[in-house]
Design a protein around this motif. Structure first.
Motif, PDB file in Angstrom:
ATOM      1  N   GLN A 257      -3.799   8.343   1.220  1.00 65.46           N
ATOM      2  CA  GLN A 257      -3.064   7.380   2.055  1.00 65.46           C
ATOM      3  C   GLN A 257      -4.000   6.632   2.988  1.00 65.46           C
ATOM      4  O   GLN A 257      -3.850   5.428   3.205  1.00 65.46           O
ATOM      5  N   LYS A 258      -4.995   7.347   3.532  1.00 69.47           N
ATOM      6  CA  LYS A 258      -5.978   6.673   4.410  1.00 69.47           C
ATOM      7  C   LYS A 258      -6.753   5.619   3.628  1.00 69.47           C
ATOM      8  O   LYS A 258      -7.032   4.534   4.141  1.00 69.47           O
ATOM      9  N   GLN A 259      -7.122   5.960   2.394  1.00 74.78           N
ATOM     10  CA  GLN A 259      -7.866   4.994   1.579  1.00 74.78           C
ATOM     11  C   GLN A 259      -7.015   3.747   1.336  1.00 74.78           C
ATOM     12  O   GLN A 259      -7.512   2.620   1.394  1.00 74.78           O
ATOM     13  N   ARG A 260      -5.722   3.949   1.053  1.00 75.44           N
ATOM     14  CA  ARG A 260      -4.840   2.789   0.829  1.00 75.44           C
ATOM     15  C   ARG A 260      -4.664   1.999   2.124  1.00 75.44           C
ATOM     16  O   ARG A 260      -4.610   0.768   2.110  1.00 75.44           O
TER      17      ARG A 260
ATOM     18  N   MET B   6      -4.322   7.443  -9.520  1.00 69.19           N
ATOM     19  CA  MET B   6      -3.461   6.539 -10.286  1.00 69.19           C
ATOM     20  C   MET B   6      -2.667   5.602  -9.376  1.00 69.19           C
ATOM     21  O   MET B   6      -2.426   4.444  -9.721  1.00 69.19           O
ATOM     22  N   GLN B   7      -2.270   6.093  -8.200  1.00 66.77           N
ATOM     23  CA  GLN B   7      -1.601   5.215  -7.223  1.00 66.77           C
ATOM     24  C   GLN B   7      -2.534   4.102  -6.778  1.00 66.77           C
ATOM     25  O   GLN B   7      -2.122   2.952  -6.605  1.00 66.77           O
ATOM     26  N   LEU B   8      -3.808   4.450  -6.622  1.00 65.91           N
ATOM     27  CA  LEU B   8      -4.803   3.450  -6.215  1.00 65.91           C
ATOM     28  C   LEU B   8      -5.001   2.415  -7.325  1.00 65.91           C
ATOM     29  O   LEU B   8      -5.078   1.214  -7.054  1.00 65.91           O
ATOM     30  N   ALA B   9      -5.051   2.897  -8.568  1.00 59.39           N
ATOM     31  CA  ALA B   9      -5.195   1.968  -9.704  1.00 59.39           C
ATOM     32  C   ALA B   9      -4.020   0.997  -9.732  1.00 59.39           C
ATOM     33  O   ALA B   9      -4.190  -0.209  -9.957  1.00 59.39           O
TER      34      ALA B   9
ATOM     35  N   ILE C  89       0.825  -1.209   0.000  1.00 61.62           N
ATOM     36  CA  ILE C  89       0.000   0.000   0.000  1.00 61.62           C
ATOM     37  C   ILE C  89       0.866   1.268   0.000  1.00 61.62           C
ATOM     38  O   ILE C  89       0.336   2.380   0.058  1.00 61.62           O
ATOM     39  N   GLY C  90       2.180   1.081  -0.084  1.00 61.86           N
ATOM     40  CA  GLY C  90       3.085   2.229  -0.225  1.00 61.86           C
ATOM     41  C   GLY C  90       3.146   3.111   1.016  1.00 61.86           C
ATOM     42  O   GLY C  90       3.294   4.329   0.907  1.00 61.86           O
ATOM     43  N   LEU C  91       3.036   2.516   2.195  1.00 62.14           N
ATOM     44  CA  LEU C  91       3.038   3.315   3.428  1.00 62.14           C
ATOM     45  C   LEU C  91       4.163   2.913   4.383  1.00 62.14           C
ATOM     46  O   LEU C  91       4.083   3.165   5.586  1.00 62.14           O
ATOM     47  N   GLU C  92       5.235   2.315   3.845  1.00 62.59           N
ATOM     48  CA  GLU C  92       6.339   1.893   4.724  1.00 62.59           C
ATOM     49  C   GLU C  92       6.917   3.047   5.526  1.00 62.59           C
ATOM     50  O   GLU C  92       7.160   2.924   6.717  1.00 62.59           O
TER      51      GLU C  92
ATOM     52  N   ALA D 154     -11.383 -13.229  -0.108  1.00 60.87           N
ATOM     53  CA  ALA D 154     -11.391 -13.872  -1.421  1.00 60.87           C
ATOM     54  C   ALA D 154     -11.965 -12.911  -2.451  1.00 60.87           C
ATOM     55  O   ALA D 154     -11.610 -12.952  -3.627  1.00 60.87           O
ATOM     56  N   LEU D 155     -12.860 -12.045  -1.988  1.00 54.76           N
ATOM     57  CA  LEU D 155     -13.517 -11.067  -2.859  1.00 54.76           C
ATOM     58  C   LEU D 155     -13.551  -9.730  -2.133  1.00 54.76           C
ATOM     59  O   LEU D 155     -13.959  -9.649  -0.977  1.00 54.76           O
ATOM     60  N   LEU D 156     -13.087  -8.697  -2.848  1.00 53.96           N
ATOM     61  CA  LEU D 156     -13.061  -7.360  -2.271  1.00 53.96           C
ATOM     62  C   LEU D 156     -14.030  -6.483  -3.057  1.00 53.96           C
ATOM     63  O   LEU D 156     -13.972  -6.438  -4.290  1.00 53.96           O
ATOM     64  N   LEU D 157     -14.944  -5.811  -2.332  1.00 58.90           N
ATOM     65  CA  LEU D 157     -15.899  -4.907  -2.967  1.00 58.90           C
ATOM     66  C   LEU D 157     -15.480  -3.477  -2.641  1.00 58.90           C
ATOM     67  O   LEU D 157     -15.299  -3.135  -1.474  1.00 58.90           O
ATOM     68  N   LEU D 158     -15.299  -2.656  -3.671  1.00 60.29           N
ATOM     69  CA  LEU D 158     -14.871  -1.274  -3.440  1.00 60.29           C
ATOM     70  C   LEU D 158     -15.882  -0.328  -4.081  1.00 60.29           C
ATOM     71  O   LEU D 158     -16.075  -0.354  -5.299  1.00 60.29           O
ATOM     72  N   ASP D 159     -16.523   0.493  -3.238  1.00 56.90           N
ATOM     73  CA  ASP D 159     -17.556   1.409  -3.716  1.00 56.90           C
ATOM     74  C   ASP D 159     -16.970   2.811  -3.871  1.00 56.90           C
ATOM     75  O   ASP D 159     -16.698   3.482  -2.883  1.00 56.90           O
ATOM     76  N   GLU D 160     -16.760   3.219  -5.101  1.00 55.88           N
ATOM     77  CA  GLU D 160     -16.204   4.536  -5.440  1.00 55.88           C
ATOM     78  C   GLU D 160     -14.949   4.867  -4.631  1.00 55.88           C
ATOM     79  O   GLU D 160     -14.878   5.896  -3.961  1.00 55.88           O
ATOM     80  N   PRO D 161     -13.938   3.998  -4.711  1.00 52.94           N
ATOM     81  CA  PRO D 161     -12.740   4.204  -3.883  1.00 52.94           C
ATOM     82  C   PRO D 161     -11.932   5.444  -4.268  1.00 52.94           C
ATOM     83  O   PRO D 161     -11.178   5.960  -3.449  1.00 52.94           O
ATOM     84  N   ALA D 162     -12.086   5.931  -5.494  1.00 51.21           N
ATOM     85  CA  ALA D 162     -11.275   7.079  -5.927  1.00 51.21           C
ATOM     86  C   ALA D 162     -11.961   8.415  -5.659  1.00 51.21           C
ATOM     87  O   ALA D 162     -11.380   9.473  -5.920  1.00 51.21           O
TER      88      ALA D 162
END
Ligand code: ADP
Ligand code: MG
Length: 287
Positions: A190-193, A222-225, A173-176, A205-213
């Motif tokens: 960063q909070k979203q990631r 683009m980082q999220l993509a 998630i790029g938060l090291e 097994a399945l992740l549902l993301l509702d309007e994450p961007a």
């Protein structure tokens, strides 16, 4: 240094480059978890699902299938029923009729929200929900140990495997470099990631993301993509999104996009195909 003497410091790598993303598929659950029967290649199956609110059909005989390992983008005008569909899948809303299955044999309509989450479905809501007062790495640790409760997890010694998973997830998630900061100090992106990282700690097994961007800058989007593209092979995903550049980055030239309108599937195909579809153009312009 963390301030809680009961929690050991993590030995985090100095150089983020040391942690490549290639090891991610090995962390956690593989694409095909043992207890979910995906022998027919399907992770999620909805057939003729109808949900009415005071006679209004938010979902109207919705039929939709997600393949195991797929990253499916769902688009559609406001009010199309996208969020209601996620409410049905996660057990928040009971459908009037229709079938909802995880794999071949897990009937989600017979289960409540916590048991659906335990069965392997993670859901990311629009607003990030992280433990603001706690360091980033501790958010990941807490997410991993929800079964054992808050205090138990704070006091438990981190075993090596858990540490490794937290480090892998931080890299993913790029938060090291933010690991010891309070989650409340992070930017929106960063909070979203971080929240996605917290969901990953549960090995869905399945992740549902509702309007994450939503609410993200172009760079954050683009980082999220990039993050979601890296998760391919780790879990199946269903992403509801309005941002067409984001959808294009996720679906590429061959990935399938489902267009919903008025509670059902209006069109299905590559992004280019559905963009040219007359009914899709009408549905968007008609509002
Ligand atoms: P989308 O996420 O595609 O924008 P929603 O699933 O949020 O659409 O909503 C679909 C329709 O159902 C909308 O017309 C909305 O007003 C209605 N709706 C959603 N949830 C409820 C509810 N709890 N009670 C009444 N109507 C609702
Ligand atoms: Mg919605």
């Amino acid at each position: 240094m963390n301030e809680n003497p009961m929690v050991p410091d993590l030995d985090l790598p100095e150089d983020p480059a040391v942690h490549s993303l290639s090891g991610v598929a090995s962390m956690g659950r593989a694409v095909v978890p043992g207890e979910i029967d995906v022998s027919h290649g399907t992770i999620l199956y909805l057939e003729d699902v109808t949900v009415s609110f005071d006679g209004f059909r938010a979902l109207n005989a919705l039929t939709l299938t997600i393949d195991a390992g797929e990253l499916r983008c769902i688009i559609g005008p406001n009010g199309a029923g996208k969020t209601t569909m996620m409410d049905v899948i996660t057990g928040k809303t009971e459908p009037d009729s229709g079938k909802v299955f995880l794999g071949q044999s897990i009937d989600l309509t017979r289960m409540n929200e916590p048991s659906i989450a335990r069965a392997g479905i993670g859901r990311k809501f629009q607003k990030p929900t992280v433990f603001e007062q706690h360091p980033v790495w501790e958010n990941l640790e807490l997410a991993m140990k929800t079964d054992k409760g808050w205090f138990a997890s704070l006091r438990a010694r981190l075993d090596r495997e858990a540490q490794a998973r937290i480090e892998e997830t931080l890299a993913l998630i790029g938060l090291e470099s933010e690991a010891r900061r309070s989650a409340g100090e992070l930017s929106h992106g960063q909070k979203q990631r971080l929240e996605i990282g917290m969901l990953l700690m549960q090995q869905p097994a399945l992740l549902l993301l509702d309007e994450p961007a939503a609410g993200m800058t172009d760079d954050e989007t683009m980082q999220l993509a990039e993050l979601l593209n890296h998760l391919r092979g780790t879990c199946s995903m269903m992403v509801v999104e309005h941002d067409m550049e984001f959808v294009a980055a996720l679906s590429g030239a061959t990935g399938k996009v489902t267009v919903m309108a008025e509670g059902r599937v209006l069109a299905h195909g590559t992004l280019d195909e559905v963009k040219k579809d007359e009914t899709v153009i009408e549905s968007y312009l008609g509002r």
